[in-house]
Design an enzyme around this catalytic site. Sequence first.
Site, PDB file in Angstrom:
ATOM      1  CB  CYS A  19     -18.103  -0.330   9.218  1.00 39.03           C
ATOM      2  SG  CYS A  19     -16.967  -1.147  10.352  1.00 39.03           S
ATOM      3  CB  CYS A  73      -0.758  -0.149   8.320  1.00 43.30           C
ATOM      4  SG  CYS A  73      -1.376  -1.384   7.154  1.00 43.30           S
ATOM      5  CB  CYS A  91     -18.439  -5.228   5.461  1.00 45.14           C
ATOM      6  SG  CYS A  91     -17.462  -3.835   6.075  1.00 45.14           S
ATOM      7  NE  ARG A  98     -17.000  -5.910  13.746  1.00 44.67           N
ATOM      8  CZ  ARG A  98     -17.293  -5.508  12.510  1.00 44.67           C
ATOM      9  NH1 ARG A  98     -16.393  -4.909  11.798  1.00 44.67           N
ATOM     10  NH2 ARG A  98     -18.478  -5.722  12.010  1.00 44.67           N
ATOM     11  CB  CYS A 154      -1.553   3.805   8.222  1.00 41.60           C
ATOM     12  SG  CYS A 154      -2.659   4.419   6.925  1.00 41.60           S
ATOM     13  CB  CYS A 200     -15.370  -7.577   6.568  1.00 37.81           C
ATOM     14  SG  CYS A 200     -16.698  -7.391   7.752  1.00 37.81           S
ATOM     15  CB  CYS A 253      -0.919  -0.012   1.216  1.00 34.87           C
ATOM     16  SG  CYS A 253      -2.039   1.398   1.239  1.00 34.87           S
TER      17      CYS A 253
END
Length: 329
Positions: free
Chosen positions: A202, A74, A142, A274, A71, A111, A67
């Site tokens: 979400c 991550c 999702c 969650r 972040c 998801c 990616c």
Amino acid sequence: MSLAQALPISSAGLGQVRNDWTRAEVRALFALPFCELMFEAQRIHRLHFDPTEVQISTLLSIKTGGCAEDCAYCPQSAQYDTGVKAEKLMAVEKVLAEARAAKASGASRFCMGAAWRSPKERDLDTVCAMVKGVKALGMETCVTLGMLTPDQAMRLKQSGLDYYNHNLDTSPEFYGSIITTRCYQDRLDTLERVRAAGINVCCGGIVGMGEGLEGRVGMIATLASLSVHPESVPINMLVQVEGTPLANQPKLDPLDFVRTIAVARICMPASVVRLSAGREDMSEGTQALCFLAGANSIFYGPKLLTTPNPGRDRDTALLVRLGMRAMER
Ligand code: SF4
């Protein structure tokens, strides 16, 4: 100190859905004695949900690693050396086989996560085919694909998408310490596009990244002040992954994590909260406290994208010990 004494507003409306939470109010909730906070969270939880039910979702990484974003938490960012290899987008049939297996193990929502800044048009066609296929199995769908244009959000809706995950991650003030390749407003813009397309939202965040109490206050106050609360609010505990800038971040006191769940429950009383990443390192006692604080959803399965999660057998055994059961759709 009781709730009525601590909160700078009347507590009469607590339990009603409100979208005008101030930081002072959220801060006052965090400052309550633990037993008062837990009592209120559990009381409010029961106004909207059966406290013995847990919604169970399964999360599959359909496009792992590589990616372009940075972040700091991550392992899938191409900017950090974490040992996660970049893979191509999975084939539709392979994803559907995973969805069938998830359904057979009791998951009601499937998801699918892709490590993208935003989806390319041809990849979105493939994801739309996945959504259609999973929906045809009778599961809720999702996806989390990064930032969306209004047109992309609409195409996902037309494929039958039920939920779009896009986390605010933390407070607006702390956000720049964690991510520099996009800004908070970019996140809010995508959330608005998802809403405008008629898809459920979400959206939650991660705690334990060094945000401090004020960061947690800012995150919950922002989520609870959105014009419509996210239907699903994932609260993640940071997983310190080797190679990421947050690898050596000191662990958050588990009771501060439980407090964050309780405050989320009180401020967004009708949303599903969650208990997400970080459960692998959490004791069963802490998880039980999270359920008592109003968490009513978990991810099932041994892996959460690229980080470990408790296996299905362990989760099933815990739910049995607690006398809890899977929420019907
Ligand atoms: S959290 Fe998502 S956007 Fe950020 S680096 Fe990881 S995969 Fe990319």
